[in-house]
Design a protein around this motif. Structure first.
Motif, short mmCIF file in Angstrom:
data_model
loop_
_atom_site.label_atom_id
_atom_site.label_comp_id
_atom_site.label_asym_id
_atom_site.label_seq_id
_atom_site.Cartn_x
_atom_site.Cartn_y
_atom_site.Cartn_z
N ALA A 48 3.23 -3.79 -0.68
CA ALA A 48 2.11 -3.32 0.31
C ALA A 48 1.61 -2.15 -0.09
CB ALA A 48 3.05 -3.11 1.75
N ALA A 49 2.31 -1.21 -0.85
CA ALA A 49 1.70 -0.13 -1.14
C ALA A 49 0.61 -0.29 -2.22
CB ALA A 49 2.78 1.24 -1.80
N ASN A 50 0.88 -1.10 -3.27
CA ASN A 50 0.29 -1.24 -4.34
C ASN A 50 -1.26 -2.11 -3.92
OD1 ASN A 50 2.74 -2.12 -6.74
ND2 ASN A 50 1.75 0.00 -6.06
N PHE A 51 -0.79 -2.95 -2.91
CA PHE A 51 -1.95 -3.72 -2.26
C PHE A 51 -2.84 -2.70 -1.60
CE2 PHE A 51 -4.28 -5.78 1.37
CZ PHE A 51 -4.59 -6.82 0.56
N TYR A 52 -2.34 -1.72 -0.73
CA TYR A 52 -3.25 -0.69 -0.19
C TYR A 52 -3.90 0.13 -1.13
CZ TYR A 52 -4.25 3.06 3.26
OH TYR A 52 -4.83 3.91 4.13
N SER A 53 -3.27 0.83 -2.11
CA SER A 53 -4.24 1.65 -3.00
C SER A 53 -3.35 1.77 -4.22
CB SER A 53 -3.92 2.85 -2.41
OG SER A 53 -4.37 4.07 -3.29
N GLU A 54 -3.91 1.96 -5.38
CA GLU A 54 -3.25 2.12 -6.44
C GLU A 54 -2.56 3.52 -6.81
OE1 GLU A 54 -5.99 2.37 -10.03
OE2 GLU A 54 -7.22 4.01 -9.42
N TRP A 55 -2.93 4.38 -5.81
CA TRP A 55 -2.07 5.63 -5.86
C TRP A 55 -1.32 5.53 -4.52
CZ3 TRP A 55 -1.59 9.01 -9.46
CH2 TRP A 55 -1.17 10.11 -9.05
N SER A 56 0.24 5.35 -4.78
CA SER A 56 1.14 5.04 -3.82
C SER A 56 1.25 6.29 -2.72
CB SER A 56 2.50 4.94 -4.62
OG SER A 56 2.26 3.61 -5.40
N HIS A 57 1.07 7.42 -3.18
CA HIS A 57 1.00 8.52 -2.09
C HIS A 57 0.00 8.21 -0.94
CE1 HIS A 57 4.21 11.30 -3.49
NE2 HIS A 57 3.87 11.31 -4.77
N ARG A 58 -1.15 7.68 -1.12
CA ARG A 58 -1.95 7.16 -0.25
C ARG A 58 -1.29 6.42 0.89
NH1 ARG A 58 -6.36 6.71 -4.33
NH2 ARG A 58 -7.61 8.75 -4.19
N PHE A 59 -0.75 5.32 0.55
CA PHE A 59 0.26 4.73 1.34
C PHE A 59 1.28 5.54 2.21
CE2 PHE A 59 3.75 1.76 2.10
CZ PHE A 59 3.19 0.54 3.12
N ARG A 60 1.94 6.18 1.38
CA ARG A 60 2.90 7.00 2.02
C ARG A 60 2.17 8.10 3.22
NH1 ARG A 60 3.79 12.19 2.01
NH2 ARG A 60 2.26 12.56 0.17
N GLY A 61 1.10 8.62 2.82
CA GLY A 61 0.62 9.49 3.82
C GLY A 61 -0.26 8.86 4.79
N ASP A 62 -0.93 7.69 4.66
CA ASP A 62 -1.65 6.91 5.60
C ASP A 62 -0.93 5.88 6.37
OD1 ASP A 62 -3.87 8.47 4.39
OD2 ASP A 62 -4.60 6.61 3.48
N VAL A 63 0.24 5.36 5.89
CA VAL A 63 0.74 4.16 6.37
C VAL A 63 2.20 4.53 6.77
CG1 VAL A 63 1.37 1.71 6.39
CG2 VAL A 63 -0.82 2.65 5.32
N LEU A 64 3.13 4.88 5.64
CA LEU A 64 4.45 4.91 5.81
C LEU A 64 4.97 5.84 6.98
CD1 LEU A 64 7.31 4.13 4.87
CD2 LEU A 64 7.21 5.99 3.17
N VAL A 65 4.40 7.45 6.73
CA VAL A 65 5.15 8.25 7.56
C VAL A 65 4.50 8.09 9.11
CG1 VAL A 65 5.61 9.65 5.71
CG2 VAL A 65 3.52 9.73 6.92
N LYS A 66 3.74 7.12 9.35
CA LYS A 66 2.99 6.99 10.72
C LYS A 66 3.72 5.92 11.21
CE LYS A 66 -1.21 9.29 9.40
NZ LYS A 66 -2.74 9.15 9.15
N SER A 67 4.53 5.01 10.51
CA SER A 67 5.03 3.73 11.08
C SER A 67 6.21 4.02 12.08
CB SER A 67 5.58 2.93 10.04
OG SER A 67 6.69 3.40 9.40
N GLN A 68 6.40 3.08 13.10
CA GLN A 68 7.47 3.13 13.87
C GLN A 68 8.86 3.14 13.12
OE1 GLN A 68 6.86 4.27 17.21
NE2 GLN A 68 4.79 4.20 16.49
N THR A 69 8.95 2.74 12.38
CA THR A 69 10.29 2.68 11.45
C THR A 69 10.66 3.71 10.80
OG1 THR A 69 10.15 0.25 11.13
CG2 THR A 69 11.61 1.33 9.75
#
Length: 274
Positions: A48-69
């Protein structure tokens, strides 16, 4: 619990796995992309992170830390912090300060920070000594995370004795292997052999991409009439850059030790146990 939660919320947010009950304490400029690649694989989100962006920290900041899980994991870690395992990846503060200096030269937003704080025109670059003076005027606990100290408030709650430190400068072997040894092999044990092979290939791809961003060593001669710490390096983008040892002088060593006193204390704790 609420006080502990606030400490866990202190940037950069730990990489938490509430299922395996661990938290990884990290900072930028300390192989954080490799650590994040391992972590995303472990929690099943590397694709999912690679699909979202080639830079994984973007996925971490934009998606992961905002997720309910992730929010639920963070709340559980704060409430039950004594039940969690902690790993911290850290680096010699002097080496990291040079990496942070290079980062400050590369990006417009960080150059602006230096300009505003120092009252200079940084568009053509600035020296390492100027950068250290800039750092010395910051609240090093709460500034830009690329310059912030590595010591995290969570460490004060958990205690050093409960943290498994990985000191990049002293470790043997690959960081991925060290994380596997301390937290168990990343990934789902139920995946098929083909799925696991594909996942490992994706990890290798990520790490190759990361390696391509690392700077080459600088083989040039010393600068006429000045040392490396006084030389005003221009803004750079993936160009050759001197290794940290070129910037060591009695003055810079003293300044770095003052600025990152908490990090040196952590490193000395690690070395005293080895």
């Amino acid at each position: 619990m609420s006080q502990n939660r606030n400490l866990f919320l202190h940037p950069p947010l730990p990489m938490i796995n509430g299922t395996k009950r661990y938290a990884i304490i990290w900072t930028p400029k300390v192989a954080s992309n490799i650590v994040l690649t391992w972590y995303l694989r472990d929690i099943g989100l590397l694709y999912a992170a690679n699909f979202y962006s080639e830079w994984s920290h973007r996925f971490r900041g934009d998606v992961l830390v905002k997720s309910q899980t992730y929010k639920a994991w963070l709340a559980d870690a704060a409430a039950n912090y004594l039940e969690y395992k902690y790993v911290k990846v850290m680096r010699d503060p002097f080496r990291r300060s040079v990496s942070s200096y290079r980062h400050a030269l590369r990006f417009d937003d960080t150059r602006v920070q230096v300009e505003q704080k120092m009252g200079i025109d940084a568009s053509e670059g600035f020296s390492y000594n100027t950068f250290l003076t800039f750092l010395s005027q910051l609240d090093i606990r709460n500034c830009d995370i690329h310059f912030r100290q590595q010591h995290h408030p969570v460490e004060d709650v958990v205690g050093r004795e409960r943290i498994d430190y990985i000191l990049l400068d002293a470790m043997e072997g690959e960081l991925i292997d060290h994380l596997d040894q301390r937290l168990g092999d990343a990934g789902n044990a139920d995946t098929s052999a083909d799925e696991d092979a594909e996942l490992k290939a994706r990890v290798a791809h990520n790490l190759t991409h990361i390696s391509a961003l690392h700077h080459a060593s600088y083989d040039g001669d010393a600068f006429d009439g000045e040392n490396y710490a006084d030389h005003k390096f221009a803004c750079i983008d993936h160009k050759e850059f001197p290794g940290f040892e070129k910037f060591v002088t009695p003055q810079t060593e003293q300044l770095v030790r003052q600025i990152y006193a908490a990090d040196f204390a952590d490193m000395e704790h690690v070395l005293s146990k080895s």
